[in-house]
Design an enzyme around this catalytic site. Structure first.
Site, PDB file in Angstrom:
ATOM      1  N   HIS A  63     -35.970 -78.294 -18.109  1.00 60.72           N
ATOM      2  CA  HIS A  63     -37.150 -79.068 -17.732  1.00 60.72           C
ATOM      3  C   HIS A  63     -38.429 -78.425 -18.269  1.00 60.72           C
ATOM      4  O   HIS A  63     -39.151 -79.036 -19.020  1.00 60.72           O
ATOM      5  CB  HIS A  63     -37.256 -79.312 -16.227  1.00 60.72           C
TER       6      HIS A  63
ATOM      7  N   ASP B 203     -28.527 -84.579 -17.147  1.00 69.10           N
ATOM      8  CA  ASP B 203     -28.879 -84.039 -15.839  1.00 69.10           C
ATOM      9  C   ASP B 203     -28.249 -84.810 -14.690  1.00 69.10           C
ATOM     10  O   ASP B 203     -27.071 -84.662 -14.398  1.00 69.10           O
ATOM     11  CB  ASP B 203     -30.404 -83.989 -15.722  1.00 69.10           C
TER      12      ASP B 203
END
Length: 457
Positions: free
Chosen positions: A279, A330
């Site tokens: 991220h 994810d």
């Protein structure tokens, strides 16, 4: 189940169009022996006798650098109503509470089969669901991780199991974290030392490599970060970490440590070329310099980051600073690495009001070679002699991709194609997906529906 053939049989694949790192090449013959490419021959205008024909654009196999397989059960459910990352997390916990090694295997096998259908040949599984509800160890302390490794084999793809240290629920002091809540007891080994002892029993195998992960700076007390970093360093293994996904994480870290999460990781020896921050959304200028100077990688997960309203990470600045980019699905709001690549560029366009931050070639490199390198598979992600024979073929005649001239096939794949356009997936020279059908899991949608239904109240 082995990925390569038991006999070192030679096979030739004829690629109508091939992506060769910088350009689209028509008429390429690729010779494969066992699980390796032994020759790449250009200007082969017609398929050689006996060759397996792959029509469309053949790419190196795609790498899904960041996965939480059990989050696939949340698809649809978490789209009801509104909320934040933190309310989403409560729904996630409810699914985690119900998983067993058997049900996790069934779900992961179906999820990894869905990945194969999307052209993904290697997954990085960020695995922290270690123990039984309440925190008791299974008879095999790695039963959940072994279920994931077997699921990948039975779905025909490679896996890097990023076994994750997760010992606290939040930041408290330099040496201590807040105790895990009742849901997180399944995740926690108690200390990083205990995590390392359990993780050391996991072993690499043909289709699987073992790496490490620090869940986040809120989940591993600062004085235990070095234990995880040293474990990975001793094994030359990949090390991943959720980094600055939420502003609340940054605020808590500053309050307790007087430093950003990135600086805290740097000070404890976590950053480096085998490390990937996942991220990397809310970073300071100093954070970006620390990551770039150490060549720590960045895994962007745009479909999850927008689904959870996390924000848009400074991917262009990170890459310019020296941080290699990779991509992950994810939470599996969708499983489509082409969409992740496209979204990274389009997100940046929205923020900057300018176009063309990455070429199709650069986005494909993030989706292939750099993703595999982040997962410890430096011998995958390219169509070249000596590389693993992992390919994904994208149709160029679907309603999404028809029209552009072949030399623009990479642009068509990145900016128009979806996972539904993947026609073939080959892993280690083995045809796992042929003409859009999975060879090992005949009904992937049915397997997904059954596995998810088993986890409902």
């Amino acid at each position: 189940m082995q990925l390569k053939t038991d006999t070192e049989k030679a096979t030739t694949y004829w690629l109508e169009h091939a992506w060769l790192d910088t350009h689209v090449e028509p008429g390429v013959a690729v010779d494969v022996t066992g699980d390796r490419i032994t020759a790449v021959r250009k200007e082969v205008e017609t398929p050689p006798p006996g060759a397996t024909v792959l029509r469309g654009l053949t790419l190196p196999g795609l790498a899904n650098t960041h996965s939480h397989a059990f989050h696939r059960a949340l698809r649809g459910t978490v789209q009801v109503g509104s909320g934040t990352f933190w309310t989403w997390r409560e729904v996630m916990y409810s699914v985690a509470d119900r998983l067993t090694p058997e049900t996790y295997y069934a779900l992961a096998r179906a999820v990894y089969a869905e990945m194969a259908l999307a052209g993904i040949t290697t997954v990085g599984e960020f695995h922290y669901l270690h123990h039984a509800p309440g925190g008791a160890a299974y008879a095999d302390p790695n039963a959940m991780g072994e279920a994931l490794i077997q699921a990948a084999a039975d779905a025909g793809i490679r896996i890097t199991l990023l076994d994750t240290a997760y010992v606290a629920s939040g930041l408290l002091t330099e040496s201590r974290g807040e105790p895990p809540n009742r849901h997180q007891l399944r995740f926690s080994d108690g200390t990083a030392e205990a995590w390392a002892e359990r993780a050391s029993a996991l072993k690499d195998r043909e289709h699987a490599r073992i790496g490490a992960a620090i869940h986040s700076v809120r989940a591993v007390p600062a004085r235990q970060l070095g234990t995880v970093a040293e474990w990975a360093s001793a094994r030359q293994a990949p090390l991943h970490v959720h980094l600055s996904e939420q502003t609340a994480e940054n605020e808590a870290c500053l309050a307790v440590h007087g430093r950003t999460p990135t600086r805290l990781l740097a000070d404890h020896g976590v950053l480096g070329p085998r490390t990937t921050g996942v991220h990397n959304t809310h970073l300071t200028d100093e954070d970006i310099a620390l990551l770039g100077d150490s060549t720590t990688g960045t895994c962007m997960c745009p479909t999850t980051e927008r689904d959870l309203a996390d924000g848009i990470g400074p991917a262009t600045r990170l890459q310019r600073a020296g941080s290699p980019l990779s991509l992950g699905s994810d939470s599996h709001a969708v499983i489509d690495i082409l969409e992740e690549a496209r979204a990274m560029e389009l997100n940046e366009r929205l923020r900057s009001h300018t176009r063309g931050h990455w070429t199709a070639a650069a986005l494909l490199r993030a989706a292939t070679a750099d993703g595999h390198a982040a997962l410890g598979w430096a011998d995958a992600g390219a169509i070249e002699t000596g590389a693993l024979a992992d390919f994904a073929t994208v149709a160029l005649d679907s309603v999404r991709t028809a029209g552009p001239v072949p030399r623009l096939a990479a642009e068509a794949a990145v900016f128009a194609a979806t996972a539904a356009d993947v026609r073939h997936t080959i892993v280690g020279g083995r045809h796992v997906v042929r003409d859009g059908s999975h060879a090992l899991v005949p009904d992937v949608a049915g397997a997904l529906a059954e596995a998810v239904a088993a986890l409902r109240d």
